[in-house]
Design an enzyme around this catalytic site. Structure first.
Site, PDB file in Angstrom:
ATOM      1  N   GLU A 150       0.783  -1.221   0.095  1.00 35.68           N
ATOM      2  CA  GLU A 150       0.174   0.025   0.195  1.00 35.68           C
ATOM      3  C   GLU A 150       0.922   1.393   0.090  1.00 35.68           C
ATOM      4  OE1 GLU A 150      -2.385   1.852  -0.248  1.00 35.68           O
ATOM      5  OE2 GLU A 150      -4.294   0.457   0.090  1.00 35.68           O
TER       6      GLU A 150
ATOM      7  N   ARG B   5      -7.263   1.165  12.854  1.00 36.18           N
ATOM      8  CA  ARG B   5      -5.838   1.528  12.421  1.00 36.18           C
ATOM      9  C   ARG B   5      -6.023   2.786  11.330  1.00 36.18           C
ATOM     10  NH1 ARG B   5      -4.901  -0.513   7.511  1.00 36.18           N
ATOM     11  NH2 ARG B   5      -5.650  -2.232   6.516  1.00 36.18           N
TER      12      ARG B   5
ATOM     13  N   ASP C 119      -9.914   1.304  -4.155  1.00 36.81           N
ATOM     14  CA  ASP C 119      -8.881   1.485  -3.235  1.00 36.81           C
ATOM     15  C   ASP C 119      -8.125   2.833  -3.354  1.00 36.81           C
ATOM     16  OD1 ASP C 119      -6.659   0.837  -1.438  1.00 36.81           O
ATOM     17  OD2 ASP C 119      -7.620  -1.353  -1.811  1.00 36.81           O
TER      18      ASP C 119
ATOM     19  N   ASN D  65      -9.805   5.461   2.354  1.00 35.70           N
ATOM     20  CA  ASN D  65      -9.136   5.074   1.199  1.00 35.70           C
ATOM     21  C   ASN D  65      -8.345   6.257   0.326  1.00 35.70           C
ATOM     22  OD1 ASN D  65      -7.463   2.650   0.275  1.00 35.70           O
ATOM     23  ND2 ASN D  65      -9.273   1.504   0.616  1.00 35.70           N
TER      24      ASN D  65
ATOM     25  N   GLU E 154     -10.068  -5.549   9.988  1.00 38.19           N
ATOM     26  CA  GLU E 154     -10.803  -6.412   9.083  1.00 38.19           C
ATOM     27  C   GLU E 154     -10.620  -8.079   9.773  1.00 38.19           C
ATOM     28  OE1 GLU E 154     -10.498  -5.278   4.534  1.00 38.19           O
ATOM     29  OE2 GLU E 154      -8.545  -5.141   5.605  1.00 38.19           O
TER      30      GLU E 154
ATOM     31  N   ASN F   5      -5.420   3.949   7.533  1.00 34.30           N
ATOM     32  CA  ASN F   5      -5.273   3.168   6.286  1.00 34.30           C
ATOM     33  C   ASN F   5      -4.683   4.006   5.370  1.00 34.30           C
ATOM     34  OD1 ASN F   5      -5.406   0.886   4.612  1.00 34.30           O
ATOM     35  ND2 ASN F   5      -7.220   1.888   3.622  1.00 34.30           N
TER      36      ASN F   5
END
Length: 327
Positions: free
Chosen positions: A17, A115, A221, A168, A135, A117
């Site tokens: 990521e 958390r 995303d 995201n 998740e 992202n």
């Protein structure tokens, strides 16, 4: 226009990521969220460094990595639901471990398993970063537990959006009047009116609806913007990156990748004509991984015939930051 080429440049990580291009070093930064690792890949020499961030917990996550303006070895990162500063040693080997130099903020006290992202700096160098719940599988979590925060140069933190499921993709329009945003489980790309001077946002609306466009199985995303104002979006579960014109809400083109769980995108290369793409192995069974050897790989797409814009580093009051580090 040159033919579009997709080349894998880094082997698979578990949950890639947060790609960020560093122009003066011609290198790509990205993270492996669940391993708490930051990767740095030098495009010309192919040198690949890994920095492990030790927070004291074996289950810690690191979801973003952004250089700090004026301090080439300092980086802003996330640790679970905290934002921290880390230093990349110039003398250690290519794989080493560091502890955070300072914790700047911890958020979402009412949701301790949340958390951070995705995160990115706006044109003024303020950090925008969002949270999500824990998740149990990709896309499966308690809904509406996350928020989107903005952190300015004096380290003031402001909650800008609540009731986010998976925070995201982020991008800002070329005229700095629109902020584009993705909550993956909303299955859309949304836009806000954006005030570049104050960072205030308002008038949220959808500019691209995934379900209405026949993409109900894909999750939007990470996201970036090109020099023409079009958005490039990673499609988790979708095996592709998509270019969307947000002015008319239409897909311009699609580029297929050799793996299905595409997580994020950024522009880079010497002239910002290369689109770097991260992906994930998370959620794939051993059988699925065996049939998807490119899972978790990082890719470079060339020949797209369009360029992106340089990313913005975190622009912070360095005296204030040094006080935080020293305290």
């Amino acid at each position: 226009m040159s033919a579009v080429q997709v080349k894998q440049v880094v082997e698979g990580v578990h949950l890639g990521e947060g790609p960020h291009w560093v122009q003066d070093q011609q290198c790509l930064l990205f993270v492996d969220i669940t391993k708490s690792n930051v990767h740095r890949y030098f495009l010309q020499t192919k040198r690949h460094q890994v920095l492990h961030i030790d927070s004291g917990s074996s289950e810690s996550t690191v979801s973003l990595i952004i250089p700090i303006e004026g301090e080439p070895d300092l980086f802003l990162t996330s640790l679970d639901r905290s934002l921290a500063v880390v230093k990349w040693s110039t003398t250690d080997p290519d794989q080493h471990t560091v502890k955070p130099k300072a914790i700047l903020h911890t958020v979402d006290d009412h949701y301790p398993t949340n958390r951070f992202n995705d995160g990115k700096c706006d044109p003024q160098g303020r950090l925008w970063a969002g949270t999500m719940g824990k998740e149990t599988a990709p896309g499966q979590l308690d809904m509406y537990q996350g928020s989107l925060f903005c952190i300015d140069a004096d380290l003031n933190i402001t909650n800008r959006v609540n009731k986010i499921s998976i925070a995201n993709g982020l991008a800002w329009s070329l005229d700095r009047k629109t902020f584009y945003y993705i909550d993956s489980l909303a299955h859309s790309i949304d836009a806000f009116d954006y005030d570049d001077a104050t960072s205030k946002i308002e008038n949220r609306r959808t500019v691209f609806d995934y379900k209405a466009s026949g993409l109900a199985k894909d999750l939007p995303d990470g996201m970036c913007i090109d020099e023409t104002g079009n958005l490039w979006v990673a499609n988790f579960f979708g095996k592709k990156v998509m270019c969307v014109d947000p002015k008319v809400g239409k897909i311009i083109r699609k580029v297929e990748l050799p793996t299905q769980n595409i997580t994020s995108v950024c522009w880079g290369g010497a002239d910002y004509s290369t689109l770097f793409v991260t992906s994930a192995q998370t959620g794939l069974s051993a059988e699925a991984l065996a049939s998807d050897p490119a899972a978790g790989g990082t890719f470079a797409i060339t020949g797209l015939g369009v360029r992106g814009l340089p990313p913005t580093n975190f622009k912070v009051n360095l005296n204030l930051l040094k006080e935080k580090i020293a305290s």
